[in-house]
Design a protein around this motif. Structure first.
Motif, short mmCIF file in Angstrom:
data_model
loop_
_atom_site.label_atom_id
_atom_site.label_comp_id
_atom_site.label_asym_id
_atom_site.label_seq_id
_atom_site.Cartn_x
_atom_site.Cartn_y
_atom_site.Cartn_z
N THR A 7 -0.21 1.11 2.30
CA THR A 7 0.73 0.05 2.64
C THR A 7 1.52 -0.37 1.41
OG1 THR A 7 -0.79 -1.77 2.12
CG2 THR A 7 -0.93 -0.81 4.33
N SER A 51 3.20 -7.34 9.19
CA SER A 51 3.87 -7.43 7.89
C SER A 51 3.26 -6.43 6.91
CB SER A 51 3.78 -8.86 7.33
OG SER A 51 4.38 -9.79 8.21
N GLU A 96 4.07 -2.76 6.02
CA GLU A 96 4.86 -1.53 6.06
C GLU A 96 4.14 -0.42 5.30
OE1 GLU A 96 9.49 -0.09 5.31
OE2 GLU A 96 8.81 -2.06 4.62
N LYS A 153 5.60 -3.28 10.15
CA LYS A 153 6.29 -4.05 9.12
C LYS A 153 6.76 -5.40 9.64
CE LYS A 153 11.07 -2.46 9.54
NZ LYS A 153 12.24 -1.95 8.79
#
Length: 434
Positions: A107, A92, A94, A39
């Protein structure tokens, strides 16, 4: 749309993620077989730097300088390293959903991937005062430290508050280290915590007294035995005052909170068997779900040398458990097994000119040696913990690398001891004779 198929999926871009990636490469992984989802917007890094050198006023640590695996003397794995080794690094990104039956992860952006083996290394997240419904806990100027973005915001605030005041909430690892960093940046610090002394889970009152005296000599004000009950804000919503449970108040526009962490189980909670706050795993970090492994802070594992099961939050365990899990994954593919994880608990901290290490278990009776007259950096003193007539834990301030190795050997071998006097008079020599 069908899910993309990946042989190995690693969820988590912290310390464990970086060391797991290195072990996969060491044991052989083909391009496109391993994908890492984090993340955070940066490649895995040595997280302990954030509460230490990252906040230093001179020559601060900055990426790419502390990407994994430099913390243990290994190669620095900048983003290019992952590309060169055919590892797909999804930053980036998560993970919002998981299904261990269909063996898929999804995601937050809605992309779904199917995995052959899944390694979860999501670490911990900080405990927020807002969790306790503390009035004003959402005020601007209140900081927590867990990720690089948190550290960047704190660095900016420190720069804007040179010569000012700050309140550090917490007297544990993070609180003690952050208070030192703030003081080094010419900020007047007040520490507030409800415990009777620094780091009560490890320090004896005598050891804590040494560090508290040292901190006071550095100009740090320490308020013990009370908690923060509220924050007052100005018209812009920024903190201006900290209200304490004993009725006192502290004026400040900079607050740093370090009151502990909790395992980040994320979307995997409820999918795997849990124990003691983490995912229950075996000695190879296999979870209750097929082909799913959990390492680091989130794993409750068999601690072989003590015959029980524990969850350990520390960088050393994060590194070693990640390596163990990858070795187990690769061995299983060949129908082989790996030796049981035989971990020796290890903790350390550095602040100002001080540096201590602890190995083993701090159960039973404690014996402190060499503390008389110790009042400044350069002092060397230590402690042993005795349980059932054996030395099970060892602590040393100011030790050299070789001396610290002696501590590890004592904690590992757990020698018998006839009296506390032998430990007090022997001090470090006792460890040297084991």
């Amino acid at each position: 749309m069908d899910a993309a198929m990946l042989k190995y999926v690693l969820v988590g871009g912290g310390v464990a993620g970086g060391y797991a990636a290195r072990e996969f490469v060491k044991l052989g992984v083909n391009p496109g077989e391993l994908a890492i989802f984090s993340k955070e917007p940066v490649a895995p890094y040595e997280r302990p730097a954030l509460s230490k050198a990252y906040l230093f006023p001179e020559s601060p640590a900055r990426l790419p300088g502390f990407h994994t695996c430099v913390g243990s003397g290994g190669e620095r794995q900048a983003p290019e390293w992952y590309a060169d080794n055919g590892i797909d690094l999804h930053l980036s990104s998560e993970i919002a959903k998981a299904d261990t039956k269909s063996k898929t992860i999804t995601t937050a952006q809605g992309k779904t991937f199917e995995y052959g083996s899944l390694l979860i290394a999501t670490g911990s997240t900080f405990i927020n005062l807002a969790d306790f419904k503390t009035p004003g806990a959402d005020a601007g100027g209140i900081h927590y430290l867990r990720e690089k973005d948190d550290a960047d915001k704190l660095v900016e605030e420190i720069g804007a508050n040179k010569g000012g005041e700050a309140v550090v909430v917490g007297g544990g690892y993070i609180g003690v280290e952050l208070a030192a960093c703030l003081a080094l940046n010419s900020i007047r610090v007040t520490m507030v915590f409800p415990d009777p002394h620094f780091m009560p889970r490890l320090f004896t009152p005598e050891i804590a007294s040494f560090y508290e005296s040292y901190y006071k000599a550095k100009g740090i004000n320490i308020i013990k035995g009370t908690s923060v009950t509220a924050f007052e804000k100005d018209d812009q919503g920024n903190v201006v005052k900290v209200i304490l449970g004993d009725g006192r108040s502290l004026s400040t526009n900079l607050v740093v909170v370090g009151i502990g962490a909790r395992p980040n189980l994320g979307p995997f909670k409820g999918l795997l068997e849990e124990e003691k706050g983490g995912f229950k795993v075996d000695s190879s970090f296999r979870s209750s779900a097929e082909d799913v492994y959990a390492v680091g802070d989130i794993a409750t594992f068999p601690l072989k040398m003590y015959g029980d099961r524990r969850r350990v939050e520390h960088v050393d365990h994060a590194r070693k458990s990640a390596i163990q899990a990858v070795q187990a994954i690769k061995a299983a593919e060949k129908g082989e097994t790996v030796d049981d994880y035989d971990y020796l608990p290890f903790f350390y901290s550095r602040s100002f000119d001080l540096s201590w290490q602890f190995y083993g278990d701090n159960t039973g009776d404690s014996v402190v040696w060499g503390l008389d007259g110790a009042s400044a950096s350069g002092s060397k003193f230590g402690a042993y913990w005795i349980n059932d007539g054996k030395v099970v834990g060892a602590f040393l301030e100011g030790g050299s690398p070789d001396e610290n190795k002696l501590l590890a050997r004592v904690a590992r071998q757990r020698p018998s001891v006839s009296s506390k006097k032998d430990l007090i008079s022997g001090g470090l020599d006792f460890a040297a004779k084991i």
